[in-house]
Design a protein around this motif. Structure first.
Motif, short mmCIF file in Angstrom:
data_model
loop_
_atom_site.label_atom_id
_atom_site.label_comp_id
_atom_site.label_asym_id
_atom_site.label_seq_id
_atom_site.Cartn_x
_atom_site.Cartn_y
_atom_site.Cartn_z
N LEU A 89 0.83 -1.21 0.00
CA LEU A 89 0.00 0.00 0.00
C LEU A 89 0.86 1.26 0.00
O LEU A 89 0.55 2.23 -0.71
CB LEU A 89 -0.91 0.01 1.24
N LEU A 90 1.96 1.23 0.77
CA LEU A 90 2.82 2.41 0.80
C LEU A 90 3.47 2.62 -0.56
O LEU A 90 3.59 3.76 -1.03
CB LEU A 90 3.89 2.23 1.89
N ALA A 91 3.87 1.51 -1.21
CA ALA A 91 4.44 1.64 -2.54
C ALA A 91 3.41 2.26 -3.48
O ALA A 91 3.74 3.11 -4.33
CB ALA A 91 4.87 0.27 -3.06
N MET A 92 2.15 1.86 -3.31
CA MET A 92 1.11 2.40 -4.18
C MET A 92 0.88 3.88 -3.89
O MET A 92 0.66 4.68 -4.81
CB MET A 92 -0.18 1.61 -3.99
N GLN A 98 3.91 10.05 -7.22
CA GLN A 98 4.74 10.26 -8.41
C GLN A 98 3.89 10.70 -9.60
O GLN A 98 4.26 11.59 -10.36
CB GLN A 98 5.42 8.94 -8.80
N LEU A 99 2.73 10.04 -9.76
CA LEU A 99 1.92 10.29 -10.95
C LEU A 99 1.10 11.56 -10.82
O LEU A 99 0.98 12.32 -11.76
CB LEU A 99 0.97 9.11 -11.19
N LEU B 155 -0.48 -3.96 -12.42
CA LEU B 155 0.67 -4.28 -13.28
C LEU B 155 1.05 -3.07 -14.12
O LEU B 155 0.24 -2.50 -14.83
CB LEU B 155 0.27 -5.44 -14.20
N GLY B 156 2.31 -2.67 -14.03
CA GLY B 156 2.75 -1.53 -14.82
C GLY B 156 2.60 -0.20 -14.11
O GLY B 156 3.24 0.77 -14.47
N GLY B 157 1.74 -0.15 -13.09
CA GLY B 157 1.60 1.06 -12.28
C GLY B 157 1.17 2.28 -13.07
O GLY B 157 1.58 3.40 -12.77
#
Lengths: 165, 543
Positions: A89-92, A98-99, B155-157
């Protein structure tokens, strides 16, 4: 079975605070909320195992005086699972930052579309087929804009539409 | 001969395969071989387990030599072996399809080596959830498959997948927390988490507490199965994923939730007090899901809504809680796993051929790609329940069970089921008309993606560029519209698995007699409970 009231109060508090955080828009707070609730469940397992006792090692003490080892094993498993999922979840949340430069949980595509149409006072897309009611990732109606791939998925970054109006 | 040694294989093999696939991360071919071999072996093992469980009763493996209720038992009875077999066949087809689809869908900078290991871990989780004879082990199975599904969904983010994935992950986690809380409370009330042992001990628990435990478990499973009112996460999150991922999610993940509902309802809480509640949930799931499907203009989203809607049929069967209802529900699960996966795979083909899944950008596919038209038409009619297909047989069986139940609510549900079936047919006919029969809309002309592999060799592509497109482009030669086609030719590696699944779907109709006999026997087992409990606890429940 005797129940420790303090532990019950701890579980209740953890759940309450966790649910409050879960209702926030920011993904980081949602993660914190889920962590608190998971810890609440872990303490709940400790309550379920009954009172404290001797270490559950065969031959060290009488079985009646040992504490119940099974809930501890279950809690250990649950902690590991929570750890892995939290990392994901943190990575997400980081990827979302970032996005989009925020980590807000965004609206359903269709909710966003309905809200835009309500603001512009338009009929729904399925009301008139010729109007072209395709959803793109922003929930915008591409028929009114320049034609572009609605499903490219990695097109222009999504604006901060997460806020409620 | 005892086949119980085979029972852990569907869980262990994919995990080992996932490790191997990670080790071979640099060699795509080695990864493919590992994945295909592992899944083929699981199909064979599941088939053996099903025949064994049908002939000799439940096959039980006590892990680590610790006998239940102390150790964890893996149990393959008729229900779980049947589920396992269908899931393994579907997963194998999806895997082959995704091999044919290749890297193009994921983009150049995606770490594709993640796909195979994650897919295998997902299958391990699904198998574990089906085979587990232990409530906490079911939770672990759920977490394994969910963790794999988080990775596959994001997948791929990319932006859209992160948006959809966030909602999916949070909703799944909340349902897991509810499930885990229920396990903790059940352990506090009974002192065991072994399913067979629980079925003995829960009878001594006071009614009120038992109902609370049941409702908590049911809430956790209902989120996973996307039952009304807990379904809204599904149509939003599934369509953003790549086609094979959506297909395997649609086929397997919600059905794991349904399986858990069937297992706990029959084994732990027989003579359920909440079947009235389940009937309302089933009715609203069917109707609201299908109304959502009718309103959609994107095929992927439309199918996600029909997926929700048809979950209602299975819940209906469970809610009837008689032998007939359970048997029909199981038949419907088998049918629905294959049909929904097939349709999502075919939509992947449509996306590849037509360049989009939005209905107002598609058109003329019946002329440009007749094979695709057949591949879509047959499962679409199957889903709507047109007579020769198993979708019809499953619905008729459910309605018969409803008539035998003969309560007023059952008749309301039958009416709802018929309405849902008709509206499904309407939604499918709409998709068929606009994507396959109508000429390609003019709007699609200005929109195309880079078709570097050139659609020039695609057969009959000129048919797709109907007269409408010519208005914008002026006089065109025969070759020119093909150069501007956004579509890519279909590959045998993708159409093959999709066609195989379409065939499996039709074959269910041919073998419907024996299959119904099997689900009848499975339903009797479920209702009696004794075969399962005696197989897991041969010496009785103990103290």
């Amino acid at each position: 079975m005797s129940v420790n009231v303090v532990l019950v109060a701890v579980v209740g508090t953890l759940f309450a605070v966790g649910v409050y955080l879960l209702l926030e828009r920011s993904l980081t707070r949602v993660v914190l909320g889920l962590l608190l609730i998971s810890n609440g469940v872990n303490v709940l397992f400790l309550i379920a195992s009954g009172g404290a006792g001797q270490p559950p090692i065969v031959g060290s003490s009488a079985p009646e005086r040992m504490s119940d080892p099974l809930p501890q094993a279950l809690v250990l498993t649950a902690i590991v699972i929570t750890l892995g999922v939290t990392a994901f979840l943190l990575a997400m949340a980081y990827r979302s930052w970032q996005l989009h430069e925020h980590d807000e949980v965004q609206d359903d595509v269709e909710d966003a579309l309905i809200r835009r149409r309500a603001e512009r006072d338009e009929a729904s897309s399925s009301y008139d087929d010729s109007a072209g009611g395709t959803l793109d990732e922003r929930g915008a109606d591409p028929a009114g804009e320049s034609t572009q791939d609605s499903r490219d998925g990695d097109g222009a970054p999504i604006g901060p539409e997460g806020e409620t109006p | 001969m005892n086949a119980s040694a085979l029972v852990p294989l569907p869980v262990i093999l994919p995990l080992l395969g996932a490790g191997l696939a990670f080790a071979f991360g640099r060699s795509a071919r080695a990864q493919r071989v590992v994945s295909v071999v592992v899944l083929s072996v699981i199909v064979a093992v599941a088939a053996v387990l099903l025949t064994r469980a049908d002939a000799h009763g439940p096959q039980v493996m006590h892990l680590g030599g610790w006998h239940a209720p102390i150790g964890i038992a893996l149990v393959a009875d008729r229900v779980s072996a049947l589920m396992l077999l269908v899931s393994a066949v579907v997963a194998l087809c999806v895997l082959v399809y995704s091999l044919g689809q290749g890297v193009t869908e994921y983009g150049p900078d995606t770490p594709l080596s993640v796909f195979h290991p994650t897919f295998l871990v997902l299958i391990a989780g699904v198998s574990n959830a089906f085979l587990s004879g232990d409530l906490f082990n079911i939770y672990v199975g759920f977490e394994v498959l969910l963790a794999a599904s988080y990775v596959l969904l994001t997948l791929g983010g990319t932006s859209g997948r992160i948006r959809a994935g966030t909602i999916y992950v949070i909703v799944s986690l909340v349902s897991s927390v509810i499930f885990l809380t229920a396990i903790a409370l059940i352990y506090a009330a009974t002192g065991t988490v072994n399913l067979a042992h629980l079925s003995v001990r829960l009878e001594d628990v006071p009614d009120g507490i038992r109902l609370a435990l049941q409702l908590m478990l049911m809430t956790g499973f209902a989120v996973k199965a996307a039952v009304f009112p807990l379904w809204a996460w599904l149509p939003d999150s599934y369509p953003t994923a790549p086609a094979p991922v959506t297909a395997v999610f649609a086929g397997l993940l919600t059905k794991v939730g349904i399986y858990a509902i069937i297992r706990t309802q029959t084994l732990l809480f027989p003579g359920s007090e909440i079947s009235g509640l389940l009937m309302w949930a089933a009715l609203l799931t069917m109707l609201i899901g299908v109304l959502g499907a009718v309103a959609q203009t994107d095929v992927k989203r439309m199918l996600s809504f029909t997926l929700v809607s048809h979950i209602g049929y299975m819940v209906f069967g469970v809610a009837l809680s008689g032998d007939d209802g359970l048997s029909a529900a199981m038949f419907y699960v088998v049918h629905h796993i294959t049909i929904q996966t097939t349709l999502f795979l075919v939509v992947g083909l449509i996306e590849r051929r037509g360049g989009s899944t939005a209905l107002d950008r598609l058109g003329g596919l019946a002329r440009s790609s007749p094979v695709l038209a057949v591949l879509f038409f047959v499962p679409a009619m199957n889903l709507a329940g047109i007579p020769p297909f198993p979708g019809f047989l499953g619905k008729v069986a459910l309605m018969q069970a409803g008539v035998e139940n003969a309560s007023p609510m059952a008749y309301v549900l039958i009416a709802g089921a018929v309405t849902t079936s008709l509206l499904t047919l309407y939604a499918m006919a709409k998709a068929w008309n606009r994507a396959f029969w109508q000429p390609r809309p003019a709007e699609a002309d200005g929109w195309h993606r880079d078709a570097e592999d050139g659609a020039a060799d695609s057969t009959g592509a000129a048919g797709a560029a109907g007269p409408a497109t010519d208005l914008h482009r002026g006089p065109v030669s025969v070759a020119e519209p093909e150069a501007a086609e956004p579509s890519r030719p279909l590959q045998l590696a993708m159409t093959g698995p999709a066609a195989a699944l379409v065939l499996v779907g039709i074959t269910l109709s041919v073998v419907a007699g024996p299959l119904f006999d099997l689900t009848d026997r499975a339903a009797v087992d479920l209702r009696e409970r004794a075969p399962y409990v005696e197989a897991v606890l041969p010496q009785g429940g103990g103290p």
